[in-house]
Write a protein that holds these residues in place. Sequence first.
Motif, PDB file in Angstrom:
ATOM      1  N   ILE A   4       0.831  -1.204   0.000  1.00 34.34           N
ATOM      2  CA  ILE A   4       0.000   0.000   0.000  1.00 34.34           C
ATOM      3  C   ILE A   4       0.869   1.259   0.000  1.00 34.34           C
ATOM      4  O   ILE A   4       0.585   2.236  -0.713  1.00 34.34           O
ATOM      5  CB  ILE A   4      -0.944  -0.015   1.217  1.00 34.34           C
ATOM      6  CG1 ILE A   4      -1.914  -1.210   1.131  1.00 34.34           C
ATOM      7  CG2 ILE A   4      -1.724   1.281   1.335  1.00 34.34           C
ATOM      8  CD1 ILE A   4      -2.811  -1.176  -0.073  1.00 34.34           C
ATOM      9  N   GLN A   5       1.962   1.224   0.774  1.00 29.00           N
ATOM     10  CA  GLN A   5       2.862   2.376   0.815  1.00 29.00           C
ATOM     11  C   GLN A   5       3.507   2.629  -0.544  1.00 29.00           C
ATOM     12  O   GLN A   5       3.599   3.772  -1.006  1.00 29.00           O
ATOM     13  CB  GLN A   5       3.942   2.162   1.883  1.00 29.00           C
ATOM     14  CG  GLN A   5       3.421   2.231   3.313  1.00 29.00           C
ATOM     15  CD  GLN A   5       4.502   1.939   4.320  1.00 29.00           C
ATOM     16  OE1 GLN A   5       5.496   1.278   4.008  1.00 29.00           O
ATOM     17  NE2 GLN A   5       4.333   2.424   5.543  1.00 29.00           N
ATOM     18  N   ASN A   6       3.967   1.556  -1.183  1.00 35.64           N
ATOM     19  CA  ASN A   6       4.576   1.717  -2.509  1.00 35.64           C
ATOM     20  C   ASN A   6       3.555   2.215  -3.527  1.00 35.64           C
ATOM     21  O   ASN A   6       3.877   3.029  -4.410  1.00 35.64           O
ATOM     22  CB  ASN A   6       5.166   0.388  -2.972  1.00 35.64           C
ATOM     23  CG  ASN A   6       6.374  -0.022  -2.145  1.00 35.64           C
ATOM     24  OD1 ASN A   6       7.070   0.841  -1.597  1.00 35.64           O
ATOM     25  ND2 ASN A   6       6.637  -1.314  -2.051  1.00 35.64           N
ATOM     26  N   GLN A   7       2.331   1.724  -3.384  1.00 39.53           N
ATOM     27  CA  GLN A   7       1.287   2.194  -4.304  1.00 39.53           C
ATOM     28  C   GLN A   7       1.007   3.686  -4.081  1.00 39.53           C
ATOM     29  O   GLN A   7       0.829   4.446  -5.031  1.00 39.53           O
ATOM     30  CB  GLN A   7       0.022   1.363  -4.088  1.00 39.53           C
ATOM     31  CG  GLN A   7      -1.055   1.593  -5.144  1.00 39.53           C
ATOM     32  CD  GLN A   7      -2.275   0.736  -4.905  1.00 39.53           C
ATOM     33  OE1 GLN A   7      -2.722   0.606  -3.767  1.00 39.53           O
ATOM     34  NE2 GLN A   7      -2.806   0.155  -5.978  1.00 39.53           N
ATOM     35  N   GLU A   8       1.022   4.087  -2.801  1.00 36.19           N
ATOM     36  CA  GLU A   8       0.777   5.509  -2.494  1.00 36.19           C
ATOM     37  C   GLU A   8       1.920   6.381  -2.998  1.00 36.19           C
ATOM     38  O   GLU A   8       1.716   7.489  -3.495  1.00 36.19           O
ATOM     39  CB  GLU A   8       0.599   5.669  -0.980  1.00 36.19           C
ATOM     40  CG  GLU A   8       0.106   7.038  -0.551  1.00 36.19           C
ATOM     41  CD  GLU A   8      -1.316   7.312  -1.029  1.00 36.19           C
ATOM     42  OE1 GLU A   8      -1.686   8.509  -1.121  1.00 36.19           O
ATOM     43  OE2 GLU A   8      -2.064   6.349  -1.312  1.00 36.19           O
ATOM     44  N   LYS A   9       3.154   5.891  -2.890  1.00 35.74           N
ATOM     45  CA  LYS A   9       4.292   6.642  -3.408  1.00 35.74           C
ATOM     46  C   LYS A   9       4.193   6.841  -4.916  1.00 35.74           C
ATOM     47  O   LYS A   9       4.544   7.892  -5.445  1.00 35.74           O
ATOM     48  CB  LYS A   9       5.599   5.917  -3.067  1.00 35.74           C
ATOM     49  CG  LYS A   9       6.013   6.047  -1.603  1.00 35.74           C
ATOM     50  CD  LYS A   9       7.343   5.357  -1.365  1.00 35.74           C
ATOM     51  CE  LYS A   9       7.768   5.485   0.088  1.00 35.74           C
ATOM     52  NZ  LYS A   9       9.059   4.832   0.357  1.00 35.74           N
ATOM     53  N   GLN A  10       3.715   5.782  -5.592  1.00 42.65           N
ATOM     54  CA  GLN A  10       3.569   5.903  -7.037  1.00 42.65           C
ATOM     55  C   GLN A  10       2.527   6.966  -7.384  1.00 42.65           C
ATOM     56  O   GLN A  10       2.701   7.748  -8.336  1.00 42.65           O
ATOM     57  CB  GLN A  10       3.167   4.550  -7.630  1.00 42.65           C
ATOM     58  CG  GLN A  10       3.066   4.524  -9.145  1.00 42.65           C
ATOM     59  CD  GLN A  10       4.382   4.881  -9.813  1.00 42.65           C
ATOM     60  OE1 GLN A  10       5.443   4.423  -9.390  1.00 42.65           O
ATOM     61  NE2 GLN A  10       4.325   5.725 -10.847  1.00 42.65           N
ATOM     62  N   LYS A  11       1.459   7.057  -6.603  1.00 37.14           N
ATOM     63  CA  LYS A  11       0.458   8.105  -6.823  1.00 37.14           C
ATOM     64  C   LYS A  11       1.059   9.484  -6.614  1.00 37.14           C
ATOM     65  O   LYS A  11       0.808  10.431  -7.387  1.00 37.14           O
ATOM     66  CB  LYS A  11      -0.725   7.903  -5.890  1.00 37.14           C
ATOM     67  CG  LYS A  11      -1.554   6.658  -6.180  1.00 37.14           C
ATOM     68  CD  LYS A  11      -2.702   6.534  -5.204  1.00 37.14           C
ATOM     69  CE  LYS A  11      -3.534   5.299  -5.484  1.00 37.14           C
ATOM     70  NZ  LYS A  11      -4.663   5.152  -4.542  1.00 37.14           N
TER      71      LYS A  11
END
Length: 471
Positions: free
Chosen positions: A38-45
């Motif tokens: 989830i953190q990596n996905q948020e960073k990508q956003k």
Amino acid sequence: MKLSHKLFLILFSLITIILTASLILAALSFKSGFVEFIQNQEKQKLRNLAQRLVPIYQQNQDWSQINVSHLSQHDLLQPMRPRHRRHPPAGQRPHHLRPARHSASTQTQRGAPIALFDASGKLVVGTEYPADDRLRVQISLKDQQQIIGYLHSWIPEVPKDAVTDLFVRQQLHNFAIIAIVSLLLTILLVVVAIPKMLSPIRQLLAKINQLASGNFKITKAKYHQDEFGELNKQLDHLADTLDKNRTSKNRWLADISHELRTPLSILAGEIELVKAGVRQMDEQQLDSLEQEVHRLHHLVEDLYQLSLADIGGLRYQFATTDLVKIIEQQIGLNAANIEQAKLTIELFSPKSVSLVADEQRIAQLIANLITNSVKYTNAPGLIKITVSKAQNFVQIDVEDSAPAIDNNNYHNVFEPLFQEDQSRSRAGKGAGLGLTICQQIVAAHRGQITASASELGGVKITVQLPIRSGS
């Protein structure tokens, strides 16, 4: 409790513990990995959002033109599509110049809250959340390798939404299925493995039962390359040894019975002849009876000495003694028998050889060796005794002239009641226990005794005794 039940409980408990620990670790790993995902996905956003914000900063060289609408996460992961520019109605401002009106609930529904900070860490737009409530995700905004600001996003420690809950439930369901299948496979493995593990033990028990019932001819199987195979091998060796001992015991009893029966038969026959009046009870008849009685006496005495040696009943008193003196004494005591047998005896030795030994038993050893040569050497013949001393031991060689024995039988001469069906036999000359007693005495002194062919044409007995044998 049977061994199979114990093994089942041990293996099942062990595998269950390992499986449970593995599933717990997998669940924990899934939780941490899911949060990281989830953190990596948020960073990508945030990176996609940064691609929109940096050009606006480059046009104005500050963040004054950035408002809440620019932080919307709608379509952040989708490529930007050009929109048809429509002229607003008269009296209305363009849409991108209107102040954004987004409630907190709207932001929460669209994604995690986002805030923009300048290079000094001052909040530009958005809302800053305490770090204790949510996990903060941060990326830096750069213009030509120079940091111009930061984007922060706050996500829940455990995301709560329908999709996430469904995904977590699916993973836990899969873990449960894996656990159940693994336990079933464990039970199947244990049930199949235990009989194979116990199969060598059952074979050993079957062999032990055969040995206990007196059957020493057990069936030998192929040995496995493990501890069970080694145990099977040793058990087969034990069976062979017991079988040989039983055979030897039966032969021993038969030979002893024969040796005892011969003089007893002679005595009984001569007494019957005297009673029947066929023979007179004169001095010659008494000498004949006495000779058979002496033969019985020597046989019983040899058996007694040998039995004492076998059970450890012979007591040894070690002290420093002169070996040459003992040999000379025994030659003197047997001089009459040697002369009567028309033999000559020679001694080659130093004047004195000292060693630590039991004087009485060494005298018995020398006497038996001399007696053995006297019994089995043809007249006229020669007996030669040679004594030599090395650094740690003394060697005694007793050899005689013809006849000899077969070369294949030299290792058998120390066996009790050994007979050879050739010219050098003991028929009518003794029980054949003298060399066996000699072997026992030498072993008690931690020495060695061997037999070989003599250059004189007969047999050579070699005895090696350590100078300091001790008790």
